[in-house]
Design a protein around this motif. Structure first.
Motif, mmCIF file in Angstrom:
data_model
loop_
_atom_site.group_PDB
_atom_site.id
_atom_site.type_symbol
_atom_site.label_atom_id
_atom_site.label_comp_id
_atom_site.label_asym_id
_atom_site.label_seq_id
_atom_site.Cartn_x
_atom_site.Cartn_y
_atom_site.Cartn_z
ATOM 1 N N SER A 137 0.824 -1.201 0.000
ATOM 2 C CA SER A 137 0.000 0.000 0.000
ATOM 3 C C SER A 137 0.865 1.262 0.000
ATOM 4 C CB SER A 137 -0.971 -0.025 1.188
ATOM 5 O OG SER A 137 -0.343 -0.520 2.342
ATOM 6 N N SER A 146 2.942 7.582 2.844
ATOM 7 C CA SER A 146 1.487 7.650 3.046
ATOM 8 C C SER A 146 0.780 6.492 2.361
ATOM 9 C CB SER A 146 0.921 8.942 2.464
ATOM 10 O OG SER A 146 1.508 10.017 3.107
ATOM 11 N N GLU A 149 -4.731 4.606 -1.025
ATOM 12 C CA GLU A 149 -6.107 4.095 -0.812
ATOM 13 C C GLU A 149 -6.504 2.992 -1.789
ATOM 14 O OE1 GLU A 149 -8.513 4.612 1.420
ATOM 15 O OE2 GLU A 149 -7.276 6.007 2.568
ATOM 16 N N SER A 150 -6.076 3.137 -3.057
ATOM 17 C CA SER A 150 -6.567 2.192 -4.077
ATOM 18 C C SER A 150 -6.104 0.757 -3.808
ATOM 19 C CB SER A 150 -6.136 2.648 -5.471
ATOM 20 O OG SER A 150 -4.733 2.774 -5.486
ATOM 21 N N LEU A 152 -6.788 -0.890 -1.331
ATOM 22 C CA LEU A 152 -7.901 -1.612 -0.702
ATOM 23 C C LEU A 152 -8.804 -2.270 -1.741
ATOM 24 C CD1 LEU A 152 -8.994 0.551 2.369
ATOM 25 C CD2 LEU A 152 -7.544 -1.486 2.281
ATOM 26 N N ASN A 181 -5.978 4.230 10.380
ATOM 27 C CA ASN A 181 -6.556 3.464 9.251
ATOM 28 C C ASN A 181 -6.554 1.949 9.471
ATOM 29 O OD1 ASN A 181 -3.896 2.709 8.712
ATOM 30 N ND2 ASN A 181 -3.633 4.098 6.971
ATOM 31 N N ARG A 184 -9.982 0.254 9.352
ATOM 32 C CA ARG A 184 -10.556 0.280 8.000
ATOM 33 C C ARG A 184 -9.950 -0.811 7.113
ATOM 34 N NH1 ARG A 184 -9.766 3.997 4.046
ATOM 35 N NH2 ARG A 184 -8.167 5.075 5.237
ATOM 36 N N VAL A 185 -8.644 -1.028 7.210
ATOM 37 C CA VAL A 185 -8.041 -2.058 6.344
ATOM 38 C C VAL A 185 -8.477 -3.455 6.790
ATOM 39 C CG1 VAL A 185 -6.056 -0.607 5.717
ATOM 40 C CG2 VAL A 185 -5.775 -2.329 7.468
#
Ligand code: DX5
Ligand code: ZN
Length: 220
Positions: A137, A146, A149-150, A152, A181, A184-185
């Motif tokens: 990631s 950082s 996001e994509s 995921l 985060n 969320r992951v």
């Protein structure tokens, strides 16, 4: 329940034994060990002698992430040095199946890793041969970047593909994971969470580890 795999890349190497001891006391199940060759990625990290030393002081699963070109040259060496899981990059070789077989024959766990821009469907032929898929990631090479996001989307697709095809691989994520985060992951389908700078470089190691473990525990 998801597993935390603290990345030793962000450890203080002058105090490595002491820091691993703290993680042992927290009963961290995995330790993530990043190997870089300066060719596959633009950085050089740690390798075989350090892995041998780490093996002597922990019973945690050693989750070795080989960011090296032609990893087939070093599978036996990393296995002998104490790796339990051997992650090779899909982009780093042309002989994936042979490598996975070799890892299996050595009694270790094969895993395949994809970079953020690699289409996950390219690894479909290898999914029945591995125990774990590592989705990067961040672009591999450095800690402290950082989260992309994509990545995921690949996690969710790999989780759907696994249930649709009765496969058993676990899904690991690596890069930019922090206390904001991590939940969320896990909710997106991640089984193993790698975290480097957020565990080692954001204050007290024992406290940061407790915070991660508490958030993971809530998601069981
Ligand atoms: C980067 C490595 C990571 C790194 C992650 O190429 O594969 O394992 O340690 O570091 P953070 O968690 O700081 O993004
Ligand atoms: Zn890694």
């Amino acid at each position: 329940m998801a597993i935390l795999s603290p990345s030793l890349l962000s450890a203080d190497f002058a105090r490595l034994g002491e820091q691993i001891d703290i993680l042992n006391k927290k009963q961290v199940k995995y330790l993530h060990f990043d190997v870089m060759d300066g060719i596959f990625v633009p950085n050089i990290s740690i390798g075989i002698p350090v892995l041998q030393s780490v093996r002597k002081i922990t019973d945690s699963v050693l989750d070795v992430h080989l960011m090296i070109t032609k990893p087939e040259r070093y599978i036996k060496a990393f296995s002998d040095a104490g790796a339990d899981i051997i992650n090779i990059h899909y982009e780093a070789t042309d002989c994936h199946s042979e490598i996975f077989k070799q890892i299996r024959d050595l009694g270790k766990s094969p895993a395949i890793t994809i970079k953020p821009k690699t289409d996950w469907t390219e690894i479909i032929p290898f999914l029945p041969q591995v125990d774990m898929v590592l989705v990067m990631s961040v672009e591999p090479g450095f800690g402290g970047q950082s989260f992309i996001e994509s990545s995921l989307d690949a996690v969710k697709s790999l989780a759907e593909y696994r249930s649709a095809n009765n496969l058993n691989y676990t899904i690991e994520i690596d890069g930019g994971i922090n206390l904001d985060n991590v939940t969320r992951v896990i909710d997106a389908g991640v089984d193993v969470v790698v975290a480097g700078s957020s565990v080692f470089s954001k204050g007290d190691l024992a406290e940061q580890t407790d915070k991660f473990l508490a958030l993971i525990d809530k998601r069981k």
